[in-house]
Design an enzyme around this catalytic site. Sequence first.
Site, PDB file in Angstrom:
ATOM      1  N   CYS A 117       0.585  -1.177  -0.017  1.00  6.10           N
ATOM      2  CA  CYS A 117      -0.274  -0.100   0.130  1.00  6.10           C
ATOM      3  C   CYS A 117       0.887   1.366   0.087  1.00  6.10           C
ATOM      4  O   CYS A 117       1.491   1.689  -0.981  1.00  6.10           O
ATOM      5  CB  CYS A 117      -0.936  -0.018   1.198  1.00  6.10           C
ATOM      6  SG  CYS A 117      -2.290   1.070   1.002  1.00  6.10           S
ATOM      7  N   HIS A 225      -3.642  -5.625   0.634  1.00  6.59           N
ATOM      8  CA  HIS A 225      -3.045  -5.803   1.909  1.00  6.59           C
ATOM      9  C   HIS A 225      -2.901  -7.166   2.117  1.00  6.59           C
ATOM     10  O   HIS A 225      -3.882  -7.777   3.064  1.00  6.59           O
ATOM     11  CB  HIS A 225      -4.042  -4.960   2.980  1.00  6.59           C
ATOM     12  CG  HIS A 225      -3.543  -3.590   3.041  1.00  6.59           C
ATOM     13  ND1 HIS A 225      -3.015  -2.737   3.894  1.00  6.59           N
ATOM     14  CD2 HIS A 225      -4.224  -2.602   2.252  1.00  6.59           C
ATOM     15  CE1 HIS A 225      -2.919  -1.489   3.611  1.00  6.59           C
ATOM     16  NE2 HIS A 225      -3.956  -1.215   2.800  1.00  6.59           N
ATOM     17  N   GLU A 227      -1.012  -8.652   3.992  1.00  7.96           N
ATOM     18  CA  GLU A 227      -0.638  -8.989   5.608  1.00  7.96           C
ATOM     19  C   GLU A 227      -1.918  -9.406   6.453  1.00  7.96           C
ATOM     20  O   GLU A 227      -1.794  -9.941   7.529  1.00  7.96           O
ATOM     21  CB  GLU A 227       0.063  -7.688   5.986  1.00  7.96           C
ATOM     22  CG  GLU A 227      -0.870  -6.650   6.372  1.00  7.96           C
ATOM     23  CD  GLU A 227      -1.229  -5.713   5.632  1.00  7.96           C
ATOM     24  OE1 GLU A 227      -2.336  -4.951   5.944  1.00  7.96           O
ATOM     25  OE2 GLU A 227      -1.228  -5.870   4.360  1.00  7.96           O
TER      26      GLU A 227
END
Length: 269
Positions: A117, A225, A227
């Site tokens: 990001c 994202h 993660e």
Amino acid sequence: MNKPPSMVWLPADHRLMGDHGHQMPFLLLGDKYARAVKVGARAQPVMFPLASADQIDELLALVDGVMLTGSPSNVHPSHFDEPVADPSLPLDAERDQLTLALVRTCVREGVPLLGICRGFQEINVALGGTLYQQVQNVPGRMDHREPKGQPPDVQYAPRHPINLVPDSAFAEWAGGTEVQVNSLHGQGINRLADGLRALAHAPDGQIEAFEVLGARTFAYAVQFHPEWRCWENPFYSAIFEAFGRACRQRRSQRDPVPRATLTAQHDEP
């Protein structure tokens, strides 16, 4: 003695926090990023509070990879020769000062690099690219921002597909050329920097992933994202597994002689 884990540097956000008119500066790192490095990449996340650009070389010598995280703040548009479009949005000049220089050093020195990001945008800007400050206001582009006021499970849920370049690392990690991802960003790539190759696009054409051409090691970045609970998503998990392998490879090159051997050598008369 167990072999020390690979270590991954995650630069911190700089933010004023507090209430009742008493704000203080804080250095912040989101749990989800550190946890993805720990669980997904099987490496130890580390921070260097108050690190400055002139310390990059000495600090990179201590780590095996760098991950540039997402953040509520935006890259300051002065770095791509534009005025601030929306003064209400947060900025982080201290982070910019470190990370833009850090990107260039990682690429030059062959340090494994993963951008997410804001980190994805930082890599593009550091290498000479530009950003849309408000993707939602660009004709033909979707609104890529998360639904405000919703719980994290809703905000980080899959939002749209991305198309992956065949035979790319991302297509290998996804097991195909299309995969669903989340979407939580206002800024996005306008002009891709020379030396970067787009590897994924959203349905509206917005770049969602790229690689650093000619990189000696892992050098990828994504606008989405991965993660977020990466261990529950095979595609996201594969990205962190590959990053972790690259970090372990650097670890083996950085410290090729077992510490027990070094100890024995120092003990000799």
